[in-house]
Design an enzyme around this catalytic site. Structure first.
Site, PDB file in Angstrom:
ATOM      1  N   GLU A 236      36.379  44.754  59.588  1.00 44.63           N
ATOM      2  CA  GLU A 236      37.485  44.098  60.283  1.00 44.63           C
ATOM      3  C   GLU A 236      37.920  42.972  59.364  1.00 44.63           C
ATOM      4  OE1 GLU A 236      39.480  41.644  62.023  1.00 44.63           O
ATOM      5  OE2 GLU A 236      37.803  41.214  63.384  1.00 44.63           O
TER       6      GLU A 236
ATOM      7  N   GLU B 283      48.465  35.781  54.067  1.00 41.69           N
ATOM      8  CA  GLU B 283      47.836  35.323  55.313  1.00 41.69           C
ATOM      9  C   GLU B 283      47.674  33.798  55.253  1.00 41.69           C
ATOM     10  OE1 GLU B 283      44.171  36.895  58.140  1.00 41.69           O
ATOM     11  OE2 GLU B 283      43.778  36.695  56.022  1.00 41.69           O
TER      12      GLU B 283
ATOM     13  N   CYS C  95      42.206  36.399  62.737  1.00 48.19           N
ATOM     14  CA  CYS C  95      42.830  37.491  61.983  1.00 48.19           C
ATOM     15  C   CYS C  95      43.975  38.118  62.770  1.00 48.19           C
ATOM     16  CB  CYS C  95      41.787  38.510  61.579  1.00 48.19           C
ATOM     17  SG  CYS C  95      40.642  38.839  62.893  1.00 48.19           S
TER      18      CYS C  95
ATOM     19  N   LYS D  47      23.602  38.671  58.127  1.00 42.27           N
ATOM     20  CA  LYS D  47      23.825  37.410  57.432  1.00 42.27           C
ATOM     21  C   LYS D  47      25.043  36.733  58.033  1.00 42.27           C
ATOM     22  CE  LYS D  47      26.231  36.314  54.084  1.00 42.27           C
ATOM     23  NZ  LYS D  47      26.694  35.080  54.757  1.00 42.27           N
TER      24      LYS D  47
HETATM   25  P1  ADP Z   1      36.358  33.924  55.018  1.00 44.18           P
HETATM   26  O1  ADP Z   1      37.594  33.776  54.209  1.00 44.18           O
HETATM   27  O2  ADP Z   1      36.531  34.222  56.447  1.00 44.18           O
HETATM   28  O3  ADP Z   1      35.305  32.884  54.740  1.00 44.18           O
HETATM   29  P2  ADP Z   1      34.781  35.806  53.535  1.00 44.18           P
HETATM   30  O4  ADP Z   1      35.148  37.228  53.381  1.00 44.18           O
HETATM   31  O5  ADP Z   1      34.685  34.954  52.314  1.00 44.18           O
HETATM   32  O6  ADP Z   1      35.836  35.300  54.572  1.00 44.18           O
HETATM   33  O7  ADP Z   1      33.419  35.652  54.330  1.00 44.18           O
HETATM   34  C1  ADP Z   1      33.027  36.431  55.408  1.00 44.18           C
HETATM   35  C2  ADP Z   1      31.551  36.720  55.299  1.00 44.18           C
HETATM   36  O8  ADP Z   1      31.317  37.422  54.085  1.00 44.18           O
HETATM   37  C3  ADP Z   1      30.675  35.467  55.231  1.00 44.18           C
HETATM   38  O9  ADP Z   1      29.477  35.711  55.920  1.00 44.18           O
HETATM   39  C4  ADP Z   1      30.410  35.336  53.740  1.00 44.18           C
HETATM   40  O10 ADP Z   1      29.207  34.655  53.464  1.00 44.18           O
HETATM   41  C5  ADP Z   1      30.307  36.779  53.356  1.00 44.18           C
HETATM   42  N1  ADP Z   1      30.526  37.048  51.917  1.00 44.18           N
HETATM   43  C6  ADP Z   1      31.444  36.506  51.104  1.00 44.18           C
HETATM   44  N2  ADP Z   1      31.317  36.997  49.846  1.00 44.18           N
HETATM   45  C7  ADP Z   1      30.286  37.881  49.868  1.00 44.18           C
HETATM   46  C8  ADP Z   1      29.652  38.732  48.897  1.00 44.18           C
HETATM   47  N3  ADP Z   1      30.044  38.774  47.645  1.00 44.18           N
HETATM   48  N4  ADP Z   1      28.604  39.488  49.309  1.00 44.18           N
HETATM   49  C9  ADP Z   1      28.192  39.468  50.597  1.00 44.18           C
HETATM   50  N5  ADP Z   1      28.748  38.702  51.548  1.00 44.18           N
HETATM   51  C10 ADP Z   1      29.789  37.918  51.203  1.00 44.18           C
END
Ligand code: ADP
Length: 474
Positions: free
Chosen positions: A243, A378, A277, A167
């Protein structure tokens, strides 16, 4: 569109993808959920038996062909990335090259999945160790490096013989689609890699983490989401590599050349507009050279031009969205209120049409202290916070005083100092007089709350392999 079992699939609904520099819609993609996520696992699970028993040479060939095609499409991919993610075109070109490097590296490494024989204490026994693909891998990727974060996972997973459900971030699905088109064209068997898009990632993540057929989670993103997903993966004992966030110290000792170090800081801090990061978040400079360092840094940063990544001379692209600009603004205002000196930047950029996108001026703050939010949180934006230090004795304690542990940088000409400090820093990646300690050939990853596992290098392949011991009576 989703990509499941070798076919492109439309959904019943879709969501918009926008250009963060202009706010314009650049495409729409299918919006999936638990049903598509499970269909993807069905396909990956069905494909695993045959894919994992292909020869390493067959898997290598596919990766090599994907590398060739990605290299051919280098410029188109870079343009798409600048449109969808916002980074300046030169940076986008660098990223596509870096992304392709992982395909080539793992095309080569696939052929080096060696086993072992071990002497037994029993004369009638032999031990054999073999390494086999883990199974179906769930991969969740971020928007900041929308092509290389995919190949960094797909390369080793495919080399090992795993099948994948992926995804991509909801902000950058078009880059992900372009990567999948490459694999589709090189003729990966149906089901070996699958992609589900979703405007709400949680149902997709839940479906994968609750599915026993998924044997590994590989995630790149925020520490907050990593903790959530990692916790769930633990309940049915899936392998995990993550990561996550960072809070990199950048330490400049008094024997370093302050001008050279300031140049390095300006380059690495503002890479991808600070949305990396491994971006330095605390720049420590020893007092005797601090003024020269800070002046050079501020001069260089003041000259940086923000705007559309397609405009010549632009090195600062937009931030990904409005909450990211608001976060940077909050951190800078908080620091200035608490006594930081603003040397350049310090405001949103709204003239010349930049108000349509998410722009913040490249900023340098001096006299930053531990009371300021930016000292511990951050930033993920274009702000360089400078902190003066006096003693070498306590700089390690200061640098290590964070929950994160991804990258750290140090500048010194004293080889003993370099060795001792590099050894003492509790981070997974150290740059010594070097601002780019990354390569497809080298292990990338963090300690503490920055994650676990490594991507890249030969150890990057271990993350996708199980070890099997065979005890054999002869
Ligand atoms: P960023 O701050 O870099 O957007 P996130 O951790 O929110 O970081 O997002 C990184 C990835 O994790 C994206 O692909 C996002 O769609 C996915 N993501 C965020 N929340 C969830 C969740 N609850 N379950 C699965 N994937 C998630």
């Amino acid at each position: 569109m989703h990509y499941i079992n070798g076919s492109w699939i439309d959904g019943s609904s879709d969501f918009a993808v926008t250009n963060p520099a202009t706010g314009e819609e650049v495409g729409r993609v299918a919006d999936g959920g638990a049903a598509e996520a499970t269909q993807a696992v069905d396909a990956a699970d069905a494909a695993f038996q045959s894919w994992s028993t292909t020869t390493a040479y067959q898997r290598s060939e596919k990766l090599y062909a994907a590398w060739e095609l990605m290299t051919e499409r280098h410029e188109d991919l870079a343009k798409l990335m600048t449109t969808e993610q916002g980074k300046p075109i030169r940076a986008a070109r660098n990223e596509v090259k870096y992304a392709a490097d992982f395909l080539l590296w793992y095309a080569e490494e696939a052929k080096r999945i060696y086993g072992e024989t071990i002497p037994s204490g029993r004369p009638d026994q032999r031990f054999l160790v073999m390494r086999q693909a883990i199974g179906v891998v769930a991969a969740i990727t971020p928007w900041n490096y929308p092509v290389s974060m995919l190949t960094r996972k797909l390369g080793p997973a495919l080399a090992a013989g795993c099948t994948v459900v992926l995804k991509p971030a909801e902000q950058t699905p078009l880059c992900a689609k372009a990567v999948f088109e490459i694999f589709d064209e090189v003729g990966l068997p149906p089901g070996v890699i699958n992609m589900v898009n979703a405007s709400d990632p949680a149902p997709v993540g839940d479906a994968w983490l609750n599915d026993d057929r998924v044997r590994k989670l590989t995630f790149t993103g925020s520490t907050e989401v990593g903790k959530l997903l990692g916790g769930r993966a633990a309940t049915n004992v899936k392998r995990v590599s993550m990561e996550l966030g960072g809070h990199a110290p950048f330490i400049v000792f008094d024997d370093a050349d302050p001008v050279h170090a300031a140049k390095g800081a300006s380059l690495v801090k503002f890479l991808n507009t600070g949305q990396a990061c491994i971006s330095p978040n605390r720049i420590y400079v020893q007092r005797s050279i601090a003024e020269e360092f800070v002046t050079t840094l501020a001069e260089r940063v003041a000259k940086m031009q923000a705007g559309s990544g397609f405009t010549d001379g632009v090195s600062i692209g937009p931030l990904v969205d409005e909450p990211s600009v608001a976060k940077v603004e909050r951190q800078v205002n908080d620091a200035v209120e608490k006594g930081a000196r603003l040397l350049t930047g310090g405001q949103r950029l709204t003239s010349d049409g930049l108000d349509r996108g998410h722009f913040y001026a490249p900023t340098v703050l001096a006299d930053v202290t531990p009371e300021m939010t930016i000292h511990s949180e951050e930033t993920f934006g274009p702000v360089a916070p400078v902190i003066i230090f006096d003693d070498e004795e306590d700089i390690l304690a200061k640098a290590n005083d964070t929950a994160y542990g991804l990258a750290a940088y140090l500048y010194t000409r004293d080889i003993s100092r370099a060795w001792k400090i590099a050894e003492g820093l509790r981070f997974g990646i150290i740059g010594i007089n070097d601002i780019n300690p990354t390569s497809a050939a080298a292990p990338f990853g963090g300690v503490k709350e920055s994650g676990m596992g490594r991507e890249g290098g030969h150890v990057g392949l271990d993350e996708y392999l199980d070890t099997k011991l065979v005890g054999w009576s002869v």
